[in-house]
Enzyme design. Structure first.
Site, PDB file in Angstrom:
ATOM      1  N   CYS A 130     -13.564   4.391   2.663  1.00  0.00           N
ATOM      2  CA  CYS A 130     -14.243   4.082   1.409  1.00  0.00           C
ATOM      3  C   CYS A 130     -15.573   3.381   1.688  1.00  0.00           C
ATOM      4  CB  CYS A 130     -13.318   3.267   0.516  1.00  0.00           C
ATOM      5  SG  CYS A 130     -13.848   3.151  -1.204  1.00  0.00           S
ATOM      6  N   ILE A 131     -15.776   2.164   1.182  1.00  0.00           N
ATOM      7  CA  ILE A 131     -17.024   1.425   1.382  1.00  0.00           C
ATOM      8  C   ILE A 131     -17.031   0.662   2.711  1.00  0.00           C
ATOM      9  CG2 ILE A 131     -16.234  -0.658   0.196  1.00  0.00           C
ATOM     10  CD1 ILE A 131     -19.799   0.919   0.004  1.00  0.00           C
TER      11      ILE A 131
END
Length: 225
Positions: free
Chosen positions: A136-137
């Site tokens: 994800c991030i």
């Protein structure tokens, strides 16, 4: 004996902590891969607390380690206690907590700072040539700490509206790193730096596809140990 993997959390809940589905998916795939997992989180205050029903911040204060313990079913340790020599790899699930609590990307973007303990943990695994998994991030942590590394957060364009945060890829490139476009069911392996990344919820995709993508990330991390 299975590979020893540290999983580092950033709270509990997508908007101010670790993304619950991503953390769970990583744990399921690690279990299936025969890994021995210990869970950690920094003992720090969250940037803020978000009411996940209303989607807005509250005046409440919460601790990242205490909140992460919810996901760990109470079996968790302070990140300060993590000894790299006792593990073969480390994995960071995503969620806004990574960008708010583990670093300041949510506020400062590419000019963010990374929590010193998080930074030293990643540097220690990297120096020991032990694999790092990020989804994800979370790949922005590698982009800030390891100049020139290769990561993916999905695509660098909002293809069919599936990648609404595509500008993150551009910010990663501006930091001197190479962004590799991958679909949600795929991961990218930077063999030189032993960094494995997958986009997970950076893509608007069915949950099972995100689950499968995290599975490829976990599998590649275990292969590199």
């Amino acid at each position: 004996m299975g590979k020893r993997v540290a999983l580092v959390l950033a709270g509990c809940g997508v908007f101010d902590g670790s993304e619950v589905h991503e953390a769970s998916a990583a744990l399921v795939h690690l279990s299936r891969g025969g890994a021995q997992v210990k869970i950690f989180a920094p003992n720090i205050e969250q940037m803020h607390v978000v009411d996940h029903f209303r989607g807005s911040p509250t005046e409440e204060k919460r601790n990242v380690l205490v909140e992460s313990a919810r996901l760990a079913r109470g079996n968790i340790q302070d990140l300060a206690e993590l000894k790299v020599g006792e593990f073969d790899a480390v994995i960071f699930p995503g969620g806004f907590g990574v960008a708010k609590n583990l670093c300041s990307w949510a506020v400062d973007g590419k000019n963010c700072t990374v929590n010193e303990l998080v930074k030293s943990t990643l540097q220690a695994f990297h120096s020991a040539k032990k694999p790092i998994g990020l989804c994800c991030i979370s790949p922005v942590l590698a982009a800030k700490i390891f100049p020139g590394c290769e990561v993916t957060v999905g695509h660098d364009k909002n293809v069919d509206g599936r990648f609404p945060d595509a500008e993150t890829a551009s910010a990663i490139a501006e930091l001197g790193c190479k962004h590799i476009c991958k679909d949600v069911t795929e991961s990218h392996v930077d063999a030189t730096n032993k960094i494995v990344t997958t986009c997970a919820f950076m893509c608007k995709a069915p949950l099972h596809e995100i689950f499968d993508g995290i599975g490829t990330m976990v599998a590649e991390v275990l292969k590199l140990t």
